[in-house]
Write a protein that holds these residues in place. Structure first.
Motif, short mmCIF file in Angstrom:
data_model
loop_
_atom_site.label_atom_id
_atom_site.label_comp_id
_atom_site.label_asym_id
_atom_site.label_seq_id
_atom_site.Cartn_x
_atom_site.Cartn_y
_atom_site.Cartn_z
N UNK A 65 0.88 -1.28 0.17
CA UNK A 65 -0.01 -0.05 -0.03
C UNK A 65 0.83 1.34 0.13
N UNK A 66 2.11 1.16 0.46
CA UNK A 66 2.79 2.46 0.57
C UNK A 66 3.80 2.34 -0.93
N UNK A 67 3.43 3.03 -1.72
CA UNK A 67 4.17 2.95 -2.98
C UNK A 67 5.46 3.70 -2.80
N UNK A 68 6.45 2.91 -3.72
CA UNK A 68 7.85 3.07 -4.08
C UNK A 68 8.16 2.89 -5.47
N UNK A 69 8.91 3.96 -6.12
CA UNK A 69 9.14 4.01 -7.50
C UNK A 69 10.62 3.84 -7.81
N UNK A 70 10.98 2.57 -7.90
CA UNK A 70 12.45 2.55 -8.43
C UNK A 70 12.57 2.97 -9.76
N UNK A 71 13.71 3.32 -10.34
CA UNK A 71 13.84 3.86 -11.65
C UNK A 71 13.87 2.43 -12.55
N UNK A 72 13.14 2.46 -13.83
CA UNK A 72 12.96 1.27 -14.45
C UNK A 72 14.61 0.80 -15.07
N UNK A 73 15.32 2.13 -15.54
CA UNK A 73 16.60 1.71 -16.00
C UNK A 73 17.36 0.74 -15.15
N UNK A 74 17.42 0.90 -13.97
CA UNK A 74 18.17 0.30 -12.83
C UNK A 74 17.60 -1.38 -12.85
N UNK A 75 16.34 -1.33 -12.86
CA UNK A 75 15.87 -2.70 -13.03
C UNK A 75 16.29 -3.45 -14.24
N UNK A 76 15.97 -2.91 -15.35
CA UNK A 76 16.36 -3.53 -16.68
C UNK A 76 17.86 -4.05 -16.78
N UNK A 77 18.90 -3.15 -16.32
CA UNK A 77 20.19 -3.19 -16.11
C UNK A 77 20.52 -4.49 -15.24
N UNK A 78 19.86 -4.36 -13.93
CA UNK A 78 20.01 -5.61 -13.18
C UNK A 78 19.52 -7.08 -13.58
N UNK A 79 18.51 -6.92 -14.40
CA UNK A 79 17.98 -7.93 -15.03
C UNK A 79 19.09 -8.69 -16.02
N UNK A 80 19.85 -7.91 -16.64
CA UNK A 80 20.71 -8.09 -17.54
C UNK A 80 22.14 -8.68 -16.91
N UNK A 81 22.36 -7.74 -16.13
CA UNK A 81 23.73 -8.22 -15.24
C UNK A 81 23.62 -9.21 -14.07
N UNK A 82 22.63 -9.22 -13.56
CA UNK A 82 22.41 -9.82 -12.30
C UNK A 82 20.95 -10.88 -12.06
N UNK A 83 20.95 -11.81 -13.13
CA UNK A 83 19.56 -12.51 -13.01
C UNK A 83 19.90 -13.43 -11.76
N UNK A 84 18.58 -13.88 -11.56
CA UNK A 84 18.53 -14.92 -10.50
C UNK A 84 19.21 -16.15 -10.94
N UNK A 85 19.90 -16.83 -10.04
CA UNK A 85 20.52 -18.14 -10.30
C UNK A 85 19.26 -19.41 -10.34
#
Length: 86
Positions: A65-85
């Motif tokens: 219910x408490x909204x937080x907005x991470x930057x999409x670019x950070x998430x996309x970069x993380x998905x490419x560089x640090x995927x879940x094992x």
């Protein structure tokens, strides 16, 4: 159309996919590690920030219910560089 991201609060790993894929992976990961806390965020087309909509833990999935907005670019970069094992 929306894209969903799954990640722990420290962004050590990021997964990008559909809501179904994120929730399935989150349930699988929290079953393996009961102390793990994960977040699911949604990004709509044209938006620069993601909105965290769910937290997933061993207790289950719950809406945020408490909204937080991470930057999409950070998430996309993380998905490419640090995927879940998987």
């Amino acid at each position: 159309m929306a894209t969903y991201f799954l990640f722990p609060p420290n962004f050590s790993h990021v997964f990008e996919g559909s809501f179904g894929e994120c929730s399935t992976l989150a349930e699988q990961l929290t079953r393996q590690n009961p102390d793990l806390l994960l977040k699911i965020a949604r990004v709509r087309v044209g938006e620069l920030h993601a909105q965290i909509i769910f937290e997933v833990s061993a207790d289950g999935i719950r809406q945020i219910h408490r909204v937080w907005y991470p930057i999409m670019r950070k998430l996309r970069r993380g998905a490419k560089e640090c995927p879940f094992p998987i």
